[in-house]
Design a protein around this motif. Structure first.
Motif, mmCIF file in Angstrom:
data_model
loop_
_atom_site.group_PDB
_atom_site.id
_atom_site.type_symbol
_atom_site.label_atom_id
_atom_site.label_comp_id
_atom_site.label_asym_id
_atom_site.label_seq_id
_atom_site.Cartn_x
_atom_site.Cartn_y
_atom_site.Cartn_z
ATOM 1 N N UNK A 1 16.107 -30.575 17.184
ATOM 2 C CA UNK A 1 16.442 -30.149 15.819
ATOM 3 C C UNK A 1 16.071 -28.676 15.672
ATOM 4 N N UNK A 2 16.742 -28.008 14.754
ATOM 5 C CA UNK A 2 16.436 -26.600 14.510
ATOM 6 C C UNK A 2 15.414 -26.435 13.400
ATOM 7 N N UNK A 3 14.649 -25.377 13.484
ATOM 8 C CA UNK A 3 13.676 -25.030 12.454
ATOM 9 C C UNK A 3 13.562 -23.515 12.445
ATOM 10 N N UNK A 4 12.720 -22.986 11.544
ATOM 11 C CA UNK A 4 12.547 -21.533 11.521
ATOM 12 C C UNK A 4 11.095 -21.164 11.272
ATOM 13 N N UNK A 5 10.575 -20.313 12.144
ATOM 14 C CA UNK A 5 9.182 -19.877 12.077
ATOM 15 C C UNK A 5 9.136 -18.376 11.781
ATOM 16 N N UNK A 6 7.983 -17.896 11.275
ATOM 17 C CA UNK A 6 7.921 -16.497 10.821
ATOM 18 C C UNK A 6 8.202 -15.452 11.907
ATOM 19 N N UNK B 1 -3.486 -14.033 17.028
ATOM 20 C CA UNK B 1 -2.863 -15.192 17.666
ATOM 21 C C UNK B 1 -2.485 -14.887 19.113
ATOM 22 N N UNK C 1 0.371 -22.716 16.606
ATOM 23 C CA UNK C 1 -0.565 -22.728 15.483
ATOM 24 C C UNK C 1 -0.053 -23.638 14.361
ATOM 25 N N UNK D 1 1.103 -30.544 12.599
ATOM 26 C CA UNK D 1 2.204 -31.513 12.622
ATOM 27 C C UNK D 1 1.910 -32.693 13.541
ATOM 28 N N UNK E 1 2.711 -40.990 17.873
ATOM 29 C CA UNK E 1 3.932 -41.256 17.111
ATOM 30 C C UNK E 1 4.626 -39.978 16.653
ATOM 31 N N UNK F 1 6.748 -25.182 4.622
ATOM 32 C CA UNK F 1 5.319 -25.053 4.334
ATOM 33 C C UNK F 1 4.923 -23.585 4.478
ATOM 34 N N UNK G 1 3.007 -20.538 6.055
ATOM 35 C CA UNK G 1 2.574 -20.272 7.425
ATOM 36 C C UNK G 1 1.241 -19.538 7.411
ATOM 37 N N UNK G 2 0.769 -19.234 8.589
ATOM 38 C CA UNK G 2 -0.486 -18.487 8.714
ATOM 39 C C UNK G 2 -0.300 -17.027 8.296
ATOM 40 N N UNK G 3 0.939 -16.607 8.123
ATOM 41 C CA UNK G 3 1.211 -15.219 7.744
ATOM 42 C C UNK G 3 1.473 -15.166 6.239
ATOM 43 N N UNK H 1 4.880 -15.754 4.207
ATOM 44 C CA UNK H 1 5.980 -16.211 5.061
ATOM 45 C C UNK H 1 5.937 -17.730 5.189
ATOM 46 N N UNK H 2 7.118 -18.348 5.166
ATOM 47 C CA UNK H 2 7.147 -19.800 5.262
ATOM 48 C C UNK H 2 7.647 -20.253 6.630
ATOM 49 N N UNK H 3 7.295 -21.480 6.954
ATOM 50 C CA UNK H 3 7.923 -22.177 8.072
ATOM 51 C C UNK H 3 8.968 -23.096 7.450
ATOM 52 N N UNK H 4 10.213 -22.962 7.858
ATOM 53 C CA UNK H 4 11.246 -23.881 7.385
ATOM 54 C C UNK H 4 11.293 -25.038 8.370
ATOM 55 N N UNK H 5 10.909 -26.217 7.898
ATOM 56 C CA UNK H 5 10.812 -27.376 8.788
ATOM 57 C C UNK H 5 12.206 -27.943 9.081
ATOM 58 N N UNK H 6 12.309 -28.776 10.109
ATOM 59 C CA UNK H 6 13.649 -29.235 10.509
ATOM 60 C C UNK H 6 14.486 -29.831 9.374
ATOM 61 N N UNK I 1 15.594 -26.982 7.250
ATOM 62 C CA UNK I 1 16.526 -26.120 7.976
ATOM 63 C C UNK I 1 17.909 -26.780 8.104
ATOM 64 N N UNK J 1 21.491 -25.174 7.377
ATOM 65 C CA UNK J 1 22.625 -25.189 8.309
ATOM 66 C C UNK J 1 23.906 -25.681 7.626
ATOM 67 N N UNK K 1 15.661 -15.951 4.916
ATOM 68 C CA UNK K 1 16.942 -15.917 5.629
ATOM 69 C C UNK K 1 18.040 -15.747 4.593
ATOM 70 N N UNK L 1 9.063 -49.760 13.714
ATOM 71 C CA UNK L 1 8.480 -51.107 13.584
ATOM 72 C C UNK L 1 7.047 -51.081 13.068
ATOM 73 N N UNK L 2 6.548 -49.909 12.727
ATOM 74 C CA UNK L 2 5.160 -49.835 12.273
ATOM 75 C C UNK L 2 5.031 -49.578 10.778
#
Lengths: 490, 490
Positions: free
Chosen positions: A62-67, A74, A130, A135, A140, B27, B29-31, B34-39, B42, B46, B169, B341-342
């Motif tokens: 899957x695609x995602x985007x990081x800073x 780091x 980082x 995550x 799992x 979420x 990010x450490x910067x 700046x955010x992390x765009x999760x899958x 994202x 797309x 973006x 199944x969990x």
């Protein structure tokens, strides 16, 4: 137009630069080492992206985007990684400009200095690991299979359009696994996807193998790669896939609870290809008339050039031209109708040859009457007259045939220029003429370094499909289990 | 799970942050900023990109790529532009790190100071117009219709995920035209494309209009925009299209020879939408159970949740589950089979509600026997049992119906919260409760500023479809030709 392109036999490097510029693929920008990717070049990148992205998604990614920014601290966390990248980092130190108090224009505002400098990502392992720390807690959550399409910056001193630029576009996959075995399998899966992409889409044969320790990615346990031969006999590394072991998991403290309830560090891979592939594509196939693009990546697959005198004649032809265009498009072929009225058709022919359009269809008024078309293929420059009604079927087959032909041509070229050599003196002489050399090597970094110093040739890879063949290192005479690939490289 | 989301009536801002985080969209990010765009987030981007990119290409635009870096001196060339962006620029001053001589780790290498600082693009007008200078000489080179998908950086002090981040973006279109009229038409064409995208894909009604002089893009003659109402009654500017006149052509000396042989400066537009649209999407439709995504942009349109006890029962159901999945997919619907199944099915239901999947299908063993499915729609939470054989046709209609319903719901909400007000005291009171206010304004920046100071409300736009209706400014009593839209805004 094509006449302005230097012959590749005369000056290969200039021929390459000419093609990139004159075919409107890219140009140098006002910023040192950074290129502008022009619409025609970017359209090739979009085709590459679409094909690769599908292959990644089909294999569960899957695609995602990081800073864009990486805190300086780091980088230092993985010792080899920082060693590899610190020297070519663009560093952000301030977050504001201001008018100079002395009226001399815009200056950096000293009050806006960052507490910690930020580096423009040269690659994203550190910021991503980082993030992965938060995550991943359990088996799992694994495998975690992310890819990112992004720009990166490596401050290279000697740059060349597409091949080596300060900023480039790429994709970088970053995966996390519960076991070493799974991570190794992923590393191999992805290098094989790159190999398949190179062969099936770029029509470019590649050798798949692993890098020597010296040539590995900074921070990797193992680097796998695809290597292609350019028409000057030099190698071009076209994609890499890294097995990172637990190095980044340890550097960023990423642990997970296994099925057995035990804590362990996560296993990692990363892999990438970049706009460098466009450089590879150009150098693998093009000729002195211009680009030769494989149909699967050509932004325009067919150009339709009417031959006419004056607007009136063009208008009488237009209905039939549009019909041919529509029929081809209905067959899934991308078509450009070049009805510009200010250029001779000879000029247009040369221009589309320069731009590497795989198939050119020319139609004159007499062809119209006869229900015929003249079809020219870019790879061999052969022409054929066919009935207009057969156009879609004929061109569909022809595009397939061109795709195969340019692959076969490139493969034959590589085979012709791949040599088995056991004598170092012979190697030193023949490496001057380019080509891939299958030689024995004793496995030491010292020998590798000495050969590089004396010949500018590096070990491109230890190929996966090389048969076991005990021999002696061509330099030291020490034992070697199989041959490796030496070449000069981009 | 959904219980962890704050009610939007209690704390709208916290509700929004909860949704973004818990639905796995993004979420911090450490910067800083700046955010992390999760899958999952994202994947929405797309879908937005694909739809917009097609609309751009269908109207003759092509993609290209320009450098991330802008030389500091370029920014200064257009006076208003630099004024607007200089204060929020990330500035690259060095190109290398080194080990500190005192052994205290990695530091900026003072020897690697750049001659001229580089700014990370906050927007690309300057670098692009500096490039267009070499691309445009004649009217035959016009119009030039380029778009770029890229990251940009604006060093915002107060950031919020998606809505306002230091890096985001976006796409930025930059077009060049031979006449003022053509450039104005392009500006309007693109804002109308944004409006259509918002309505048809995001199911989000928008008001289209022009900004006041105060709210214009730095360097524009006119800024057109789409404005949407969020569920707290605040406005969110969701896309802008700028008519730049000849400002950038003059700043970068871009002239062309017209058909008449005369030299003139080129006319320009620029237009953009960003990942901010994801914030708009969330706030326009979601509820206290989580996201509500319009089917056209939902990464997963249907989730299939089998209700089973133990792996054995699941296995007896699997064949039929896969058949339902295949039938839906054959109808062009994206389907996720959640066979984990969990987790209890109740937990799964809450999770997919939180993630805004438009349609949930639950199947238990008894449903299997009866050939039935339970279908729940996310927008109204209504459930319906239908024959298994009808699934594809039913869901196809249902997705269309959900897309329309959430648009209509958002439209009804906006209409209910749009007020015609003529008395400034009434305005000051009622603006506290949110909403769009259609009021008369005397057209001066002073009045606009005073109202903003006193009420935090700004003029969102002068709508295109507002009827001519002479009146008096609610603050000054001066004459006004028509009403404008006031609101508090993100």
């Amino acid at each position: 137009m094509a006449k302005e392109v230097t012959n590749k036999e005369e000056n290969y490097s200039l021929w390459y630069n000419n093609l990139v510029m004159k075919a409107d693929l890219a140009e140098n920008s006002a910023v040192r080492g950074c290129m502008v990717i022009k619409p025609y070049g970017y359209a090739i990148w979009e085709k590459m992206q679409a094909a690769l992205d599908k292959m990644f998604k089909d294999t569960g990614h899957v695609n995602a985007y990081f800073p864009l920014f990486i805190p300086k601290s780091f980088l230092s966390k993985e010792a080899e990684h920082v060693e590899g990248f610190a020297k070519e980092c663009a560093v952000v130190t301030h977050h504001r400009l201001m008018n100079s108090p002395d009226g001399k224009g815009l200056v950096v505002d000293p009050a806006a200095k960052l507490e910690e400098e930020l580096v423009i990502r040269p690659t994203s392992e550190t910021i991503i690991w980082n993030t992965y720390k938060n995550w991943i807690t359990s088996y799992r959550d694994l495998p975690l299979l992310c890819n990112q399409w992004a720009n990166v910056v490596r401050w290279e001193m000697r740059t060349r359009l597409f091949l080596r630029t300060a900023e480039f576009l790429w994709q970088e996959g970053h995966t996390a696994h519960a076991t070493e075995q799974e991570a190794i399998e992923e590393t191999e899966r992805m290098v094989n996807i790159y190999a398949r992409f190179a062969r099936e889409f770029m029509a470019m044969p590649v050798i798949v193998g692993s890098k020597t320790a010296t040539e590995r990615f900074a921070g990797a346990i193992d680097t796998l790669c695809i290597e292609a031969m350019m028409q000057d006999g030099k190698a071009l590394q076209s994609g890499t896939s890294h097995f990172l072991g637990q190095n980044f998991a340890k550097a960023f403290d990423v642990q997970f609870t296994g099925k057995d309830g035990k804590l362990d560090y996560v296993w990692a891979t990363s892999w990438g290809v970049s706009t460098r592939l466009i450089g590879a594509l150009i150098m693998a196939h093009s000729d002195n008339n211009g680009l030769v693009l494989p149909p699967k990546l050509a932004p325009i697959q067919v150009v339709l050039v009417p031959i006419f005198k004056g607007e009136e004649e063009l208008n009488t032809m237009r209905e039939q031209l549009l019909k041919v265009k529509a029929e081809l498009e209905a067959a899934g072929i991308s078509v450009k109708l070049d009805d510009r009225d200010n250029l001779r058709s000879g000029y247009k022919f040369a221009e589309w040859e320069l731009k590497g359009v795989p198939v050119r269809i020319a139609i004159g008024p007499r062809d119209m009457q006869n229900g015929a078309l003249e079809i020219a293929r870019r790879d061999t420059l052969e022409k054929q007259v066919i009935p207009m009604a057969d156009a879609a079927a004929y061109v569909t087959d022809l595009l397939q045939s061109i795709q195969e032909n340019i692959y076969n041509k490139a493969l034959a070229f590589r085979e012709k220029n791949t040599f088995v050599v056991d004598n170092y003196e012979e190697f030193k002489t023949r490496i001057e003429d380019g080509g891939f050399f299958l030689c024995h090597w004793d496995g030491t970094a010292e020998t590798e370094e000495k050969i590089k110093e004396e010949t500018k040739a590096t070990i491109r890879c230890i190929p996966f499909d090389m048969p076991s063949e005990p021999g002696k290192c061509m330099l030291t005479g020490q034992p070697s289990a199989h041959r490796v690939v030496f070449a000069r490289a981009y």
